[in-house]
Design an enzyme around this catalytic site. Sequence first.
Site, PDB file in Angstrom:
ATOM      1  N   ASP A  19       0.830  -1.200   0.000  1.00  0.00           N
ATOM      2  CA  ASP A  19       0.000   0.000   0.000  1.00  0.00           C
ATOM      3  C   ASP A  19       0.868   1.256   0.000  1.00  0.00           C
ATOM      4  OD1 ASP A  19      -2.355   1.416   0.027  1.00  0.00           O
ATOM      5  OD2 ASP A  19      -2.592   1.328   2.207  1.00  0.00           O
ATOM      6  N   ASN A  21       1.402   3.388  -2.942  1.00  0.00           N
ATOM      7  CA  ASN A  21       1.957   3.837  -4.229  1.00  0.00           C
ATOM      8  C   ASN A  21       1.414   5.205  -4.647  1.00  0.00           C
ATOM      9  OD1 ASN A  21       3.438   1.465  -4.544  1.00  0.00           O
ATOM     10  ND2 ASN A  21       1.818   0.445  -5.677  1.00  0.00           N
ATOM     11  N   GLY A  22       0.097   5.373  -4.499  1.00  0.00           N
ATOM     12  CA  GLY A  22      -0.520   6.624  -4.911  1.00  0.00           C
ATOM     13  C   GLY A  22      -0.040   7.807  -4.084  1.00  0.00           C
ATOM     14  N   TRP A  24       2.762   8.007  -2.445  1.00  0.00           N
ATOM     15  CA  TRP A  24       4.183   8.216  -2.764  1.00  0.00           C
ATOM     16  C   TRP A  24       4.313   9.104  -3.997  1.00  0.00           C
ATOM     17  CZ3 TRP A  24       7.488   7.076  -6.825  1.00  0.00           C
ATOM     18  CH2 TRP A  24       8.857   7.055  -6.551  1.00  0.00           C
ATOM     19  N   THR A  65     -10.444  -7.199  -5.544  1.00  0.00           N
ATOM     20  CA  THR A  65     -11.758  -7.177  -6.184  1.00  0.00           C
ATOM     21  C   THR A  65     -12.431  -5.822  -6.004  1.00  0.00           C
ATOM     22  OG1 THR A  65     -12.643  -8.193  -4.157  1.00  0.00           O
ATOM     23  CG2 THR A  65     -12.185  -9.660  -6.009  1.00  0.00           C
ATOM     24  N   GLU A  66     -11.997  -5.055  -5.004  1.00  0.00           N
ATOM     25  CA  GLU A  66     -12.553  -3.721  -4.757  1.00  0.00           C
ATOM     26  C   GLU A  66     -11.866  -2.640  -5.594  1.00  0.00           C
ATOM     27  OE1 GLU A  66     -11.638  -5.799  -2.123  1.00  0.00           O
ATOM     28  OE2 GLU A  66     -13.722  -6.466  -1.874  1.00  0.00           O
ATOM     29  N   ASN A  67     -10.688  -2.951  -6.130  1.00  0.00           N
ATOM     30  CA  ASN A  67      -9.936  -1.925  -6.871  1.00  0.00           C
ATOM     31  C   ASN A  67     -10.578  -1.525  -8.200  1.00  0.00           C
ATOM     32  OD1 ASN A  67      -6.633  -3.073  -5.800  1.00  0.00           O
ATOM     33  ND2 ASN A  67      -8.008  -1.553  -4.900  1.00  0.00           N
ATOM     34  N   ARG A  70     -11.824   2.119  -8.663  1.00  0.00           N
ATOM     35  CA  ARG A  70     -10.950   3.252  -8.965  1.00  0.00           C
ATOM     36  C   ARG A  70     -11.278   3.802 -10.358  1.00  0.00           C
ATOM     37  NH1 ARG A  70      -5.021   1.564  -6.434  1.00  0.00           N
ATOM     38  NH2 ARG A  70      -5.809   1.099  -4.330  1.00  0.00           N
TER      39      ARG A  70
END
Length: 241
Positions: A19, A21-22, A24, A65-67, A70
């Site tokens: 977790d 990446n965004g 960063w 499965t929730e991604n 986005r």
Amino acid sequence: MATNESEENRPRHVAIIMDGNGRWASKRGRPRLFGHQAGARRVREIVESCPDLGVKYLTIFAFSTENWKRTQSEVSGLMSLFRRYITKEAQALLKRGVRVRFIGDRVRLDAKLTAMMDELELLTSDNDRVHLTIALNYGGRDEVARATKRLAYDVASGRLKPEEVNEETLPKYLDTYVLPDPDLVIRTSGEARISNFLLWQSAYSEYEFIDTLWPDFTPDVFAKVLISYGGRQRRFGAVPG
């Protein structure tokens, strides 16, 4: 410097929720996909460090499965990144003795990507130095639901008796049926939740929640987390003798 006790008590199977990446990327004024690209490069370093750290099995949470919730641009960028990762890393993974497996529901993934996943699994199927499992379109509840459905079909068809269904039977229907349960689950970026990851398998795992964002999770940081794990006493519900 690790103590002898901690060195001997390193986890054999480590699972990581990668977790941050965004965040960063945002800190650098760059788009989220820039952070995902940096995170993919970090995966390579962590996989390479596993043999020296005594980690035989590494499971990483790449896409849940929730991604799918986005933005379409981020999802499309991630799918393209997965395809590029497989193309770029396949031969290196083969040479380093890494066996790759994918877990998750492949139905929603595009045919080109699933074909590449199949090819990489086959290409590395004889390797045994490190077992890298990539959770792609994966959710713990979804996995248990799919496993239960397959188990129900076997009961309905007579291949399995109802009285044979127990906590030892169900894991045979999970995506991870050939893997040992994780000893340690790490989540980067400071979030302290498990986000629907390996719900069944991590029932007795140790957890480590660290503030480091995934692209900054170096092999040195990894080693320190493993040393910390070495000082823990895992009792699995028993009283120490």
